[in-house]
Scaffold this motif. Structure first.
Motif, mmCIF file in Angstrom:
data_model
loop_
_atom_site.group_PDB
_atom_site.id
_atom_site.type_symbol
_atom_site.label_atom_id
_atom_site.label_comp_id
_atom_site.label_asym_id
_atom_site.label_seq_id
_atom_site.Cartn_x
_atom_site.Cartn_y
_atom_site.Cartn_z
ATOM 1 N N LEU A 829 0.836 -1.213 0.000
ATOM 2 C CA LEU A 829 0.000 0.000 0.000
ATOM 3 C C LEU A 829 0.866 1.256 0.000
ATOM 4 O O LEU A 829 0.614 2.190 -0.778
ATOM 5 N N ALA A 830 1.891 1.300 0.864
ATOM 6 C CA ALA A 830 2.746 2.483 0.968
ATOM 7 C C ALA A 830 3.509 2.715 -0.325
ATOM 8 O O ALA A 830 3.724 3.858 -0.742
ATOM 9 N N ARG A 831 3.958 1.627 -0.950
ATOM 10 C CA ARG A 831 4.673 1.763 -2.224
ATOM 11 C C ARG A 831 3.718 2.197 -3.341
ATOM 12 O O ARG A 831 4.053 3.047 -4.165
ATOM 13 N N ALA A 832 2.535 1.589 -3.355
ATOM 14 C CA ALA A 832 1.590 1.886 -4.444
ATOM 15 C C ALA A 832 1.183 3.350 -4.451
ATOM 16 O O ALA A 832 0.973 3.945 -5.517
ATOM 17 N N HIS A 833 1.066 3.940 -3.283
ATOM 18 C CA HIS A 833 0.614 5.337 -3.192
ATOM 19 C C HIS A 833 1.755 6.317 -2.919
ATOM 20 O O HIS A 833 1.501 7.503 -2.680
ATOM 21 N N ASN A 834 2.996 5.788 -2.957
ATOM 22 C CA ASN A 834 4.188 6.637 -2.804
ATOM 23 C C ASN A 834 4.058 7.546 -1.574
ATOM 24 O O ASN A 834 4.024 8.777 -1.674
ATOM 25 N N SER A 912 12.395 6.770 -3.833
ATOM 26 C CA SER A 912 11.427 7.277 -2.860
ATOM 27 C C SER A 912 10.177 6.431 -2.829
ATOM 28 O O SER A 912 9.500 6.310 -1.805
ATOM 29 N N GLU A 913 9.874 5.788 -3.956
ATOM 30 C CA GLU A 913 8.633 5.034 -4.054
ATOM 31 C C GLU A 913 8.751 3.648 -3.434
ATOM 32 O O GLU A 913 7.859 3.215 -2.699
#
Length: 1057
Positions: A829-834, A912-913
């Motif tokens: 989730l954190a990666r998908a929404h950066n 960053s992503e």
């Protein structure tokens, strides 16, 4: 004087002749639908009245045979009154038209005869025989007019017997009229008017006299003016000199009109030369005023010396007898005379051509009413009140003052007259006069208002006038400026207190004493009404405190012993008073706390109109929120205090079992206040955690009554640091939660307080609670949160007053996911929404300190995972490809082979992503900018995020190079200078030590040359806690400010996690 008076009235009529015809034309237009006879009667009467006015002007200017022509003028003038009666009577006789036509012929001929004696202002010469002929012809015409008047039937007057007698008397006089020529010689008309002092004295005619006798001064009244519908619209045209002459003469109105009736010599007392009030007859047969003759007798010591003051005869004794017959005659004469003077004054008010004329008329009425109280009734019933009230609009202060004094006299001790005056009076104008700078008007208006306030039925009407109560209260407070006005205003307010509504108005305007007095001393019904008012009105701060001190004992007594209605009123008043927090102490001292606790816990009265538990809880909540020491407040007589387990358990028990929403809100408010006490907080936590109270509080979030849901969440937020995981579990087990705590994006323009508190509640629950985080993830709330944040940023914070609070809650909810990145689903989730880019942008694109702090915390949590997520690049090459590949120098594109970038800090592939690298996200500059923030919490969060780049697991030297390039050291030194919080000092000292050890010579030089740092380090060494003191000591040793020690303190970044 009589001739001049007649002249003045006639001038007044002619000056307004055009107006009169205007009125007649208007009147004619309004009566088109009436019977033809009525129209003709009105037309003939109006024409006759105008002709009579012209005749009176002419005869007033004739110098010869002055006495005869004055009598002629009087006859015609008095005939105008009969004509007016005929015109206005409701029962017109069948022969009315014939009578008026006959009168018209006579008056027209008389007008021609009189005009022969005068042509404009030029005198003419006329022979004695011609003069005698003219007077003789006029005499015949007057007799004819008398015959015409005698033909008016009695039915025309209905019940107006007075008018019938007056017209019959006039008819008899006119038919018996006779004029004797004084001189037979040729005379000339003088150009000057004769003096009033030359008026001949007439002997009374031995026939029945009426109100308008020709033997005395003549009334100024013209009935045409009295009955005109547009009476007060008389135009003031004409030359200035003529107006001045009229005004000057009319100023003598009381003197002219003093005796309108025939005055007989027998009416006079020989001693006082005045009309007698109490006539008595002595032995000589002469009648005197009782008081005067008594004083005369007292001059003689011996009875033998007494003599009659008129005849000089010796009297045997001082005895006298009341002359009842004469006294009755005088009284009747006075009544008729005063009635006539009232009519004259009414005519003067109707004409209203000058202030002097009006002023004198008012003063005359005042004198008449003072002499005989019955005349006040006559004045009120004569239709004068509208005229008097109208004169209050005059600019002349003397006129207004005189009218006010007269109105006060009219309403004195007469309830009916008060009502009549009140019907006509403009109370708003009267109230405005209370602020007049002209003291006589101010006093007169106060006295009038005082008299009117004595009528109970008018009290409420006076109180309804805008500003009346406030004005009176203001005057009472200014006794040093005007003691008389202050006293009368106070008396008026006292009278107005008879209306309960006025008591309420007084309280609203700052005068609480009447309300508090009636609350304490009034009847049961009055107490209930006063308590209701006290619960309704909004008082000022000072008034609230005074009301609390005075009213609390009575209200508490009403709660304990009153009936249902009085209890309800008392509860409402106490709730209103308790809203003002400074009143809490006075209420507590009055014993209200124990009474309210008893109402909540022990009272069991059903079917009451008032829910005493709800009201009692509201009052207690108001008192508790004032900040009183709850540990010292006794809950009952058994020694329990508000923070005792007894009280806490009972409140929570009621919360678990109560149904009214208002009661639940007040119970939660009480619990919120109790959480401020450590003792009661422990009890609340224990009970909520061990019972189903936590479920109840969570379920209240979904209550349709928003205020209840808001109150429940505020309490849950307070309890979350202690039982947050329990509440998170309860939340996830409740239908509709937690997803209902987040708004959909299309509702962003309607952010309510409940939604803002809901987001804050989610943000305050333990961030590490994986169950709640996964529940939010599975309900797909994150896209909604991110979209809402974007919309709020685009629309600014003006979309709703709760948008900032809501934004802070949303960002806090996002941060909670960064604490459980070990879960693959949340990591995805954190990666998908950066998340790294989201928090980096929020650092600068917000005006909220809390959003900046939370964003920095989110970046810190993400950065701590970067070292675990960053991996060295893997280069995989197939074995077959390596065997048959061309030599390196033969490969044409070898120079353009793609290079894999390695993060210098994390020693692996970063972004960053995917790895949440702060270097790649360019977040370092923005975090350093936050170090200059005034808010210490924002600074601390930003420092914590930067410290993750100096952890032992990363390449510290490479991090130092990046930080030095961003001038990070100077930002850190500024933090040490600007802030003195222990947490900030510890983080700052830790970073300074890192710069001393790994930052190179330049960093050491910059630190050594900072002048303020040593003093800060010394202060921390002396006053800081253990860790702070050790770090300060370490830096001072590096700077050679302290001797070296064999022990070396090494600090790891794990201490700052």
């Amino acid at each position: 004087m009589t001739k001049k008076l007649i002249y003045l009235i006639a001038v007044e009529i002619l000056d307004n002749k055009s107006f009169l015809f205007d009125v007649n034309s208007e009147y004619h237009a309004l009566t088109l639908k009436l019977k033809e006879d009525e129209i003709l009667i009105t037309s003939l009467a109006d024409s006759l009245l105008v002709s009579i006015s012209e005749i009176t002007i002419s005869v007033a200017s004739i110098e010869v045979e002055q006495e005869n022509f004055i009598q002629i003028g009087c006859y015609f003038y008095r005939a105008s009154i009969a004509i007016m009666e005929l015109k206005t009577t409701e029962n017109s006789p069948p022969n009315a038209v014939e009578i008026l036509k006959s009168l018209s012929e006579s008056i027209s001929l008389a007008k021609d005869l009189v005009q022969r004696l005068q042509k404009g202002n030029q005198p003419l010469s006329i022979s004695g025989s011609e003069l005698r002929s003219i007077i003789s012809q006029i005499e015949d015409l007057i007799k004819t007019m008398g015959e015409d008047l005698s033909s008016i039937p009695s039915s025309a007057f209905i019940d107006q017997e007075y008018a019938e007698i007056a017209i019959q008397s006039l008819s008899n006089e006119m038919r018996n009229s006779h004029f004797t020529i004084q001189s037979s010689e040729k005379t000339e008309l003088d150009t000057q008017l004769s003096s009033p002092k030359q008026k001949p004295k007439q002997e009374p005619i031995p026939i029945e006299t009426d109100l308008y006798s020709i033997n005395v001064e003549v009334s100024m009244e013209n009935p045409y003016f009295l009955e005109s519908p547009n009476l007060l619209k008389v135009k003031s045209s004409g030359s200035r000199s003529k107006q001045e002459r009229v005004s000057k003469s009319l100023a003598m109105l009381p003197h002219v009109a003093q005796y309108m009736e025939p005055l007989y010599d027998t009416f006079y007392c020989p001693l006082t030369k005045r009309v007698m009030d109490d006539p008595v007859t002595i032995q000589s047969g002469v009648t005197y005023e009782r008081k005067a003759i008594t004083e005369w007798f007292e001059k003689f010591e011996a009875s033998a010396e007494i003599q009659c003051p008129t005849t000089g005869k010796r009297l045997v004794s001082r005895a006298y007898n009341p002359n009842i017959a004469l006294r009755s005659t005088i009284e009747e004469w006075k009544e008729r005379n005063e009635a006539a003077r009232i009519k004259v004054a009414r005519a003067a008010l109707s004409l209203a051509s000058s202030d002097n004329m009006v002023f004198e008329a008012i003063k005359d009425i005042h004198g008449i009413c003072e002499k005989n109280p019955y005349n006040k009734v006559q004045v009120c019933s004569a239709g004068m009140l509208p005229l008097l009230v109208k004169t209050l609009e005059y600019k002349n202060q003397d006129v207004r003052c005189a009218v006010l004094e007269l109105l006060r006299l009219l309403v004195d001790d007469e309830i009916d007259s008060k009502e009549m005056v009140a019907e006509e009076l403009d109370f708003s104008a009267l109230i405005r006069m209370l602020s007049s700078s002209f003291q006589p008007i101010k006093h007169a208006s106060l006295l009038l208002l005082l008299e009117l306030s004595r009528s109970e039925s008018l009290c409420n009407k006076i109180g309804l006038v805008t500003g009346s109560i406030l004005m009176l209260i203001t005057i009472t407070y200014k006794s040093s400026v005007d003691a008389f006005a202050s006293e009368k205003a106070g008396e008026t307010l006292k009278n107005l207190e008879r209306s309960p509504n006025n008591i309420k108005r007084m309280a609203e305007n700052g005068l609480l004493e009447p309300l508090l007095y009636n609350l304490a001393e009034g009847s049961e019904e009055m107490k209930t009404e006063m308590a209701s008012y006290l619960g309704e009105i909004v008082l000022g701060h000072d008034s609230r405190t005074y009301a609390a001190e005075r009213a609390s004992p009575t209200l508490i007594k009403m709660v304990r012993t009153g009936n249902v209605l009085s209890r309800r009123a008392a509860f409402t008043a106490l709730a209103q008073i308790s809203l003002y927090q400074p009143n809490a102490k006075a209420l507590a001292e009055a014993g209200i706390v124990q009474i309210m606790v008893e109402e909540m816990f022990t009272r069991r009265i059903h079917d009451e109109l008032v829910n005493s538990k709800t009201e009692a809880a509201a009052i207690l909540a108001n008192i508790f929120e004032s900040g009183l020491e709850l540990e010292t407040l006794r809950a009952n007589s058994h020694g329990h205090t508000m923070t005792s387990d007894y009280f806490v358990y009972n409140i929570i028990y009621m919360l678990r079992n109560s149904t009214p929403d208002e009661l639940n809100i007040n119970l939660i408010r009480i619990l919120l206040c109790l959480t401020k006490s450590p003792k009661s907080m422990t009890a609340i936590i224990s009970v909520v955690k061990e019972t189903e109270a936590s479920y109840i509080l969570v379920e209240l979030i979904n209550n349709p009554y928003d205020n209840l849901g808001i109150a429940a969440m505020k309490l849950l937020i307070t309890l979350s640091p202690h039982i947050g995981h329990t509440l998170s579990e309860r939340l996830c087990k409740t239908r509709g939660l937690p997803e209902n705590l987040i708004l959909s994006s299309n509702e962003i323009a309607r952010i309510s307080e409940k939604q803002a508190i809901s987001a804050k509640f989610l943000a305050k629950l333990p961030h590490q609670n994986l169950t709640l985080n996964l529940a939010l993830l599975f309900k797909n709330t994150v896209p909604i949160i991110l979209q809402t944040i974007s919309q709020i940023q685009k629309g600014g914070t003006r979309s709703s007053r709760h948008s900032i609070c809501y934004l802070e809650g949303l960002v806090g909810t996002l941060v909670r996911f960064t604490t459980t990145l070990y879960d693959p689903q949340i990591l995805f989730l954190a990666r998908a929404h950066n998340f790294t880019a989201v928090f980096t942008e929020l650092l600068v694109k917000t005006s909220s300190d809390e959003v900046q702090r939370l964003s920095a915390i989110g970046l810190q949590n993400l950065s701590l995972e970067s070292i675990n997520l960053s991996k060295p690049p893997e280069i995989k090459k197939a074995k077959l490809t390596r065997l048959f590949s061309a030599p390196k120098f033969l490969t044409p594109s070898s120079s353009r082979r793609k290079k894999i970038t390695v993060c210098p800090v994390h020693r692996g592939t970063c972004s960053s992503e995917n790895t949440f690298c702060l270097v790649d996200a360019k977040a370092i500059e923005r975090l350093l900018a936050c170090l200059d923030h005034e808010n210490a919490e924002v600074v601390e969060a930003a420092l914590s995020a930067i410290c993750t780049l100096l952890d032992d697991k990363v390449d510290v030297e490479m991090s130092m190079n990046i930080l030095n390039g961003a001038n990070a050291l100077q930002h850190v030194l500024n933090v040490v200078k600007e802030h003195r919080q222990e947490a900030l000092w510890q983080k700052s000292f830790w970073m300074i030590e890192k710069f001393l050890m790994n930052g190179g010579d330049k960093s050491v030089t910059d630190i050594s040359q900072d002048r303020l740092l040593p003093s800060t380090l010394v202060s921390a060494f002396h006053h800081g806690n253990g860790n702070t003191r050790d770090m300060a000591e370490k830096i001072l040793r590096h700077l050679n400010r302290m001797p070296n020690s064999t022990s070396y303190y090494t600090m790891t970044s794990s201490k700052w996690e």
